[in-house]
Design an enzyme around this catalytic site. Sequence first.
Site, PDB file in Angstrom:
ATOM      1  N   LYS A 101       0.799  -1.230   0.000  1.00 42.78           N
ATOM      2  CA  LYS A 101       0.000   0.000   0.000  1.00 42.78           C
ATOM      3  C   LYS A 101       0.833   1.283   0.000  1.00 42.78           C
ATOM      4  O   LYS A 101       0.410   2.314  -0.497  1.00 42.78           O
ATOM      5  CB  LYS A 101      -0.941   0.000   1.211  1.00 42.78           C
ATOM      6  CG  LYS A 101      -1.929  -1.155   1.221  1.00 42.78           C
ATOM      7  CD  LYS A 101      -3.284  -0.694   0.775  1.00 42.78           C
ATOM      8  CE  LYS A 101      -4.283  -1.810   0.515  1.00 42.78           C
ATOM      9  NZ  LYS A 101      -4.248  -2.976   1.378  1.00 42.78           N
ATOM     10  N   GLU A 123     -10.038   5.971   3.056  1.00 42.80           N
ATOM     11  CA  GLU A 123     -10.785   4.867   3.653  1.00 42.80           C
ATOM     12  C   GLU A 123      -9.794   3.742   3.931  1.00 42.80           C
ATOM     13  O   GLU A 123      -8.716   3.696   3.345  1.00 42.80           O
ATOM     14  CB  GLU A 123     -11.844   4.369   2.661  1.00 42.80           C
ATOM     15  CG  GLU A 123     -11.348   3.364   1.610  1.00 42.80           C
ATOM     16  CD  GLU A 123     -10.286   3.893   0.655  1.00 42.80           C
ATOM     17  OE1 GLU A 123     -10.203   5.129   0.489  1.00 42.80           O
ATOM     18  OE2 GLU A 123      -9.514   3.091   0.098  1.00 42.80           O
ATOM     19  N   SER A 393       1.805  -9.737  -0.822  1.00 39.85           N
ATOM     20  CA  SER A 393       1.424  -8.326  -0.708  1.00 39.85           C
ATOM     21  C   SER A 393       1.678  -7.721   0.666  1.00 39.85           C
ATOM     22  O   SER A 393       1.848  -6.511   0.787  1.00 39.85           O
ATOM     23  CB  SER A 393      -0.049  -8.158  -1.088  1.00 39.85           C
ATOM     24  OG  SER A 393      -0.869  -9.021  -0.328  1.00 39.85           O
TER      25      SER A 393
HETATM   26  C1  PLP Z   1      -5.184  -4.089   1.209  1.00 39.86           C
HETATM   27  C2  PLP Z   1      -4.469  -5.342   1.020  1.00 39.86           C
HETATM   28  C3  PLP Z   1      -4.798  -6.220  -0.035  1.00 39.86           C
HETATM   29  C4  PLP Z   1      -5.965  -6.006  -0.946  1.00 39.86           C
HETATM   30  O1  PLP Z   1      -5.901  -4.870  -1.725  1.00 39.86           O
HETATM   31  P1  PLP Z   1      -5.581  -4.887  -3.281  1.00 39.86           P
HETATM   32  O2  PLP Z   1      -5.897  -3.523  -3.721  1.00 39.86           O
HETATM   33  O3  PLP Z   1      -6.438  -5.936  -3.900  1.00 39.86           O
HETATM   34  O4  PLP Z   1      -4.136  -5.217  -3.410  1.00 39.86           O
HETATM   35  C5  PLP Z   1      -4.021  -7.350  -0.204  1.00 39.86           C
HETATM   36  N1  PLP Z   1      -2.998  -7.639   0.625  1.00 39.86           N
HETATM   37  C6  PLP Z   1      -2.666  -6.824   1.653  1.00 39.86           C
HETATM   38  C7  PLP Z   1      -1.528  -7.204   2.541  1.00 39.86           C
HETATM   39  C8  PLP Z   1      -3.394  -5.655   1.884  1.00 39.86           C
HETATM   40  O5  PLP Z   1      -3.054  -4.871   2.912  1.00 39.86           O
END
Ligand code: PLP
Length: 416
Positions: A101, A123, A393
Site C-alpha cells: 500500500k 478509507e 502483498s
Molecule cells: C489491502 C491489502 C490487499 C488487498 O488490496 P488490493 O488492492 O487488492 O491489493 C491485499 N494484501 C494486503 C496485505 C493488503 O493490505
Amino acid sequence: MSVAAAITEEKTSPAQATAGRFGAYGGRYVPETLMAALEELEVAYAAAQADPAFHAELNGLLHTYAGRPTALYYAKRLSETLGGAKIYLKREDLLHTGAHKINNALGQGLLAKRMGKQRIIAETGAGQHGVATATVCALLGLDCVIYMGQEDMQRQEPNVYRMRLLGAEVRGVTGGSATLKDAINEAMRDWVTNVRSTYYVLGSALGSHPYPTMVRNFHRVISIEARQQILEAEGKLPDAIIACVGGGSNAIGAFYEFLPDTSVELIGVEAGGRGTGLGEHAARFQKIGGGTPGVLQGTYSYVLQNDAGQISSTHSVSAGLDYASVGPEHAMLHDSGRASYVSCSDDAALKAVVTLSRTEGIIPALESAHAVAEAIRIAPTRSQTDIIMVNLSGRGDKDMGILARELDLKGASDVS
Ligand SMILES: *Cc1c(COP(=O)(O)O)cnc(C)c1O
C-alpha cells in the site's frame, strides 16, 4: 442510479466515454459535485506524470524510505516440500508499514502536496492503507482523517492504534456492514463536502477515473522490478504469477508489465470466504453466486449484488479482500481471458499462513495467504522447471489476533 442510466449519462461527452475505460468497464459515475474534483485530479496527475522531478522525488522515497526494490525470494523449502514448480515470492511484505500500500500512498501523498491540498482523507479496510496514508501524512506534514468500518476496527485493532500514533484521526463507520464499502461511502461524503481543501487518497485500483489508472501506475513498480529480477535469477519469465485480489491493486501492479507476455499465466485469487452463496464470500468473478456487471462507488465493474441490484454483503477472514466490487481493469482482463480468477476459502488461507510460516519463516498477511494457498494447490501439478511467482502483498503482524483465535495458538501445543 441504474447501470443503463449511468451509461447514458456517461455518453453525453464523447471524450469522457473513453476516458478511464477498460473495455466496457471503469468510467466515472459520480455526483456532479465530484466531477470538477476528478477533472482537477486528472489534470494534476497528468502534469505530475510528465514531470521528471515528481518521479525523482517519488523514486527517492520508494528507495530510501519505503525500502524498494523489494527482494524476489526463491522459496526453496516450500517448493521442495510441495514437490513441483519452483515458487518465488515478491516480497512486498518487507516494505515500510508492512504491505504494498505504501507505493500508492507515497505517490498520491506527493501529488496532494503538489496540488496544494493540506487535508488528506482515506478509507481503509484491513487498516494497511490507513496506516500507509497516515505514515505518508506524517512524513509530508499533512492533516489526515481515516474512515474505517467499526467491524474492521475490531478485526484490525493494532492498525487503529498505529494510525492514531502517527497523528491521524480515525473515524469509525457504523452504517451498512461497517466494513470497507461503508468506509468508502463516508470518505466520498467527506470529499463532496470539503472538496476544495481535501485530497482523497483512494487505496486500491478502484473508483472513478483517474483512480484505477493512477493507482495501478503507482504499483507498476512491482512488476517492473520482478520482471528484471526473475530474468536475472532464472534467465526466463515465470510460467505463472499469482496475486490476491481485493480491489485489485497489488495484483494489477504485479501483472501489468507481463500483460504482453502471453506465455505468463496471470492468476488472481479472490476471497472464497466460508461458502459459495451470496454473502458468504467476496469472489466477484465466481461463476455461480458471484458478481455481475454493475456500478458501485464510481466505477462500472463486477459487483456482488442481488437481482434487484442491491449490493450484497460479503465475508472474508481477511478484511483487505472483503469488498463487493473489484477494480475495472480486472473486469476487462477477466472477460478477455488474459487473466484468470479463482477463489480460496478462509480455511485454505489460514492453512497457507501456517505452511509458509513453518517452511520459510515468513508470516504472510491473511490477504496474501490467499495467493500462497493457490500456489500450494497448483505447484505439485506443475513440472519442476516451471516457475510460479507469488506476490506476497503484506506481512501477517496485523492479523495476529485473528490467527491466535482461528489457529488456536493460545496454549494448544500444536496447530498443524
Ligand atoms: C489491502 C491489502 C490487499 C488487498 O488490496 P488490493 O488492492 O487488492 O491489493 C491485499 N494484501 C494486503 C496485505 C493488503 O493490505
